[in-house]
Design an enzyme around this catalytic site. Structure first.
Site, mmCIF file in Angstrom:
data_model
loop_
_atom_site.group_PDB
_atom_site.id
_atom_site.type_symbol
_atom_site.label_atom_id
_atom_site.label_comp_id
_atom_site.label_asym_id
_atom_site.label_seq_id
_atom_site.Cartn_x
_atom_site.Cartn_y
_atom_site.Cartn_z
ATOM 1 N N TYR A 159 -0.883 -18.607 -11.197
ATOM 2 C CA TYR A 159 -2.011 -18.019 -10.469
ATOM 3 C C TYR A 159 -2.549 -16.793 -11.206
ATOM 4 O O TYR A 159 -3.765 -16.664 -11.434
ATOM 5 C CB TYR A 159 -1.521 -17.641 -9.059
ATOM 6 C CG TYR A 159 -2.514 -16.891 -8.224
ATOM 7 C CD1 TYR A 159 -3.461 -17.572 -7.464
ATOM 8 C CD2 TYR A 159 -2.515 -15.498 -8.178
ATOM 9 C CE1 TYR A 159 -4.379 -16.871 -6.684
ATOM 10 C CE2 TYR A 159 -3.423 -14.796 -7.405
ATOM 11 C CZ TYR A 159 -4.353 -15.490 -6.658
ATOM 12 O OH TYR A 159 -5.256 -14.796 -5.892
ATOM 13 N N LYS A 212 -6.282 -16.342 -12.969
ATOM 14 C CA LYS A 212 -7.237 -15.274 -12.625
ATOM 15 C C LYS A 212 -7.636 -14.505 -13.887
ATOM 16 O O LYS A 212 -8.800 -14.153 -14.072
ATOM 17 C CB LYS A 212 -6.628 -14.326 -11.579
ATOM 18 C CG LYS A 212 -6.516 -14.939 -10.183
ATOM 19 C CD LYS A 212 -7.888 -15.198 -9.578
ATOM 20 C CE LYS A 212 -7.825 -15.739 -8.167
ATOM 21 N NZ LYS A 212 -9.146 -16.112 -7.637
ATOM 22 N N VAL A 233 1.475 -7.848 6.256
ATOM 23 C CA VAL A 233 0.848 -7.129 7.374
ATOM 24 C C VAL A 233 0.524 -8.097 8.502
ATOM 25 O O VAL A 233 0.806 -7.828 9.681
ATOM 26 C CB VAL A 233 -0.424 -6.374 6.921
ATOM 27 C CG1 VAL A 233 -1.104 -5.710 8.102
ATOM 28 C CG2 VAL A 233 -0.091 -5.354 5.843
ATOM 29 N N ARG A 241 3.160 -1.186 -1.178
ATOM 30 C CA ARG A 241 1.966 -1.883 -1.659
ATOM 31 C C ARG A 241 0.744 -1.002 -1.425
ATOM 32 O O ARG A 241 0.756 -0.088 -0.609
ATOM 33 C CB ARG A 241 1.773 -3.212 -0.891
ATOM 34 C CG ARG A 241 2.867 -4.245 -1.096
ATOM 35 C CD ARG A 241 2.895 -4.779 -2.508
ATOM 36 N NE ARG A 241 3.878 -5.851 -2.700
ATOM 37 C CZ ARG A 241 5.125 -5.664 -3.106
ATOM 38 N NH1 ARG A 241 5.584 -4.440 -3.333
ATOM 39 N NH2 ARG A 241 5.927 -6.702 -3.297
HETATM 40 C C1 UD2 Z 1 1.148 -10.547 -3.269
HETATM 41 C C2 UD2 Z 1 0.569 -11.906 -2.988
HETATM 42 C C3 UD2 Z 1 1.171 -12.893 -3.901
HETATM 43 C C4 UD2 Z 1 0.976 -12.468 -5.350
HETATM 44 C C5 UD2 Z 1 1.583 -11.099 -5.533
HETATM 45 C C6 UD2 Z 1 1.288 -10.592 -6.942
HETATM 46 C C7 UD2 Z 1 -0.049 -12.092 -0.673
HETATM 47 C C8 UD2 Z 1 0.329 -12.614 0.634
HETATM 48 N N1 UD2 Z 1 0.861 -12.295 -1.638
HETATM 49 O O1 UD2 Z 1 2.512 -10.615 -2.965
HETATM 50 O O2 UD2 Z 1 0.555 -14.120 -3.674
HETATM 51 O O3 UD2 Z 1 -0.401 -12.422 -5.645
HETATM 52 O O4 UD2 Z 1 0.989 -10.186 -4.626
HETATM 53 O O5 UD2 Z 1 1.858 -9.358 -7.123
HETATM 54 O O6 UD2 Z 1 -1.103 -11.526 -0.876
HETATM 55 N N2 UD2 Z 1 7.960 -9.261 3.014
HETATM 56 C C9 UD2 Z 1 8.975 -9.115 3.934
HETATM 57 N N3 UD2 Z 1 8.961 -9.941 5.016
HETATM 58 C C10 UD2 Z 1 8.010 -10.899 5.220
HETATM 59 C C11 UD2 Z 1 6.978 -11.041 4.265
HETATM 60 C C12 UD2 Z 1 6.983 -10.199 3.164
HETATM 61 O O7 UD2 Z 1 9.867 -8.263 3.789
HETATM 62 O O8 UD2 Z 1 8.069 -11.609 6.250
HETATM 63 C C13 UD2 Z 1 7.979 -8.359 1.847
HETATM 64 C C14 UD2 Z 1 7.959 -9.100 0.533
HETATM 65 O O9 UD2 Z 1 9.259 -9.469 0.177
HETATM 66 C C15 UD2 Z 1 7.318 -8.069 -0.380
HETATM 67 C C16 UD2 Z 1 6.375 -7.304 0.535
HETATM 68 O O10 UD2 Z 1 6.787 -7.599 1.863
HETATM 69 O O11 UD2 Z 1 8.305 -7.200 -0.884
HETATM 70 C C17 UD2 Z 1 4.933 -7.711 0.393
HETATM 71 O O12 UD2 Z 1 4.881 -9.120 0.481
HETATM 72 P P1 UD2 Z 1 3.489 -9.934 0.455
HETATM 73 O O13 UD2 Z 1 3.823 -11.369 0.327
HETATM 74 O O14 UD2 Z 1 2.650 -9.509 1.587
HETATM 75 O O15 UD2 Z 1 2.744 -9.394 -0.842
HETATM 76 P P2 UD2 Z 1 3.192 -9.343 -2.383
HETATM 77 O O16 UD2 Z 1 2.573 -8.105 -2.927
HETATM 78 O O17 UD2 Z 1 4.643 -9.480 -2.552
#
Ligand code: UD2
Length: 312
Positions: free
Chosen positions: A149, A153, A194, A217
């Site tokens: 992905y 991009k 969120v 984040r």
């Molecule tokens: C985001 C994008 C992902 C990728 C990544 C690149 C989203 C949803 N995900 O992931 O696709 O582009 O950025 O860096 O936009 N978490 C929990 N519990 C939950 C869900 C999440 O603890 O039920 C934690 C997760 O392990 C992470 C943090 O929350 O540490 C953020 O998770 P996310 O999936 O919202 O976003 P991210 O930045 O990991």
């Protein structure tokens, strides 16, 4: 200022539908295109009756499809948001990721070149930075994606830069950080933290924290992202380049939970699970460049954006 004509791909999606709402509210004419594979008509329910909004169901990666729409509609700008949004699905289906996240961009570029559309605004992602360690991330930081992905991009950004260099099309790439707000489906396993946590607190179910919750984040409110898209698409002054779409503010999961705890006293305690494989610990963008280019940067305070989401 006369209303512009804007073609929005991915119009029925989370960010697309908010972008359409913003453009129409600002007096512009919008043709929304979406194949409704992940976007929904429901996201557009507030706008379908608007005379300045039209909708066509179409897969923009299909050869010649966008070109034929552009030939009929004559937009001033294309906002290209249609994409395969699931990073894990991009890993298991790289061909699909290529078609929807690279080939579709090429189709949009070609449509603009053949039919003289002067500007394209594109949804890129902070995923292009990948392993980059130095925070906050400026646009000049190295791009070392860690997923199909993220590479798609980045390739799309370069395709767009090429169309600017060769044909003078103004191309704007926004690297969205963690976008949140109403209409992000909490039921999807790929949904942002969120929307997942807000939904759980609302129904009184415990959330799962992967790791210790100190990960952070740069959460960007979707209304601000829509505003950035609309401003870039309709600006009277020339604009092009690659910009972080972020707040420059860091919020940890524990901060998020603290806000939700205040809002829902007595909610069940979070469950802790081991860190998710491949997770990054911290992500934070530098919004200086978008601020100087648009005279606008996402700035909705996190507590306010979260409040709007919870009231939805
Ligand atoms: C985001 C994008 C992902 C990728 C990544 C690149 C989203 C949803 N995900 O992931 O696709 O582009 O950025 O860096 O936009 N978490 C929990 N519990 C939950 C869900 C999440 O603890 O039920 C934690 C997760 O392990 C992470 C943090 O929350 O540490 C953020 O998770 P996310 O999936 O919202 O976003 P991210 O930045 O990991």
């Amino acid at each position: 200022m006369a209303g512009k004509r804007v073609l929005v791909t991915g119009a029925a999606g989370f960010i697309g539908s908010h972008t359409v709402d913003r453009l129409v509210a600002d007096g512009h004419h919008v043709l929304g295109v979406d194949d409704l594979s992940t976007g929904t008509q429901e996201n557009l329910s507030g706008i379908l009756e608007e005379s300045r909004f039209n909708f066509e169901k179409q897969d923009v990666s299909a050869p010649g499809a966008v070109a034929s729409i552009v030939e009929r509609y004559h937009p001033d700008t294309i906002i290209h948001l249609a994409a395969l949004v699931s990073v894990p699905r991009g890993e298991t289906e790289p061909g699909l990721n290529y078609r929807l996240n690279v080939q579709a961009t090429h189709e949009v570029c070609e449509a603009a070149r053949r039919h003289q559309v002067p500007r394209i605004v594109f949804a890129s992602s902070a995923a292009v930075y990948g392993e980059c360690a130095e925070l906050p991330l400026a646009e000049s930081a190295p791009t070392i994606p860690v997923s199909q992905y993220g590479y798609a991009k980045r390739i799309s950004e370069q395709l767009l830069e090429g169309y600017r260099a060769s044909y003078g099309i103004e191309t704007v790439c926004f690297r969205y950080f963690n976008v949140y707000g109403p209409r992000q489906d909490p039921a999807s396993p790929y949904s942002g933290v969120v929307s997942i946590f807000s939904d759980r607190f609302r129904v009184g179910q415990p959330v799962t924290i992967y790791g210790d919750g100190t990960q952070s984040r740069d959460f960007v409110y979707v209304g601000d992202v829509a505003m950035a898209n609309a401003l870039a698409a309709t600006s009277e002054t020339p604009i092009y380049g690659t910009f972080n779409c972020c707040t420059g503010e860091s919020t940890s999961l524990l901060d998020l939970i603290a806000v939700l705890d205040r809002r829902f006293p007595g909610a069940p305690k979070p469950e802790h699970h081991p860190e998710r494989a491949g997770d990054i610990k911290h992500s934070l963008g530098d919004p200086t460049a978008i601020q100087s280019a648009l005279k606008f940067a996402p700035a909705t305070p996190f507590a306010e954006g979260l409040g709007t989401l919870l009231a939805d």
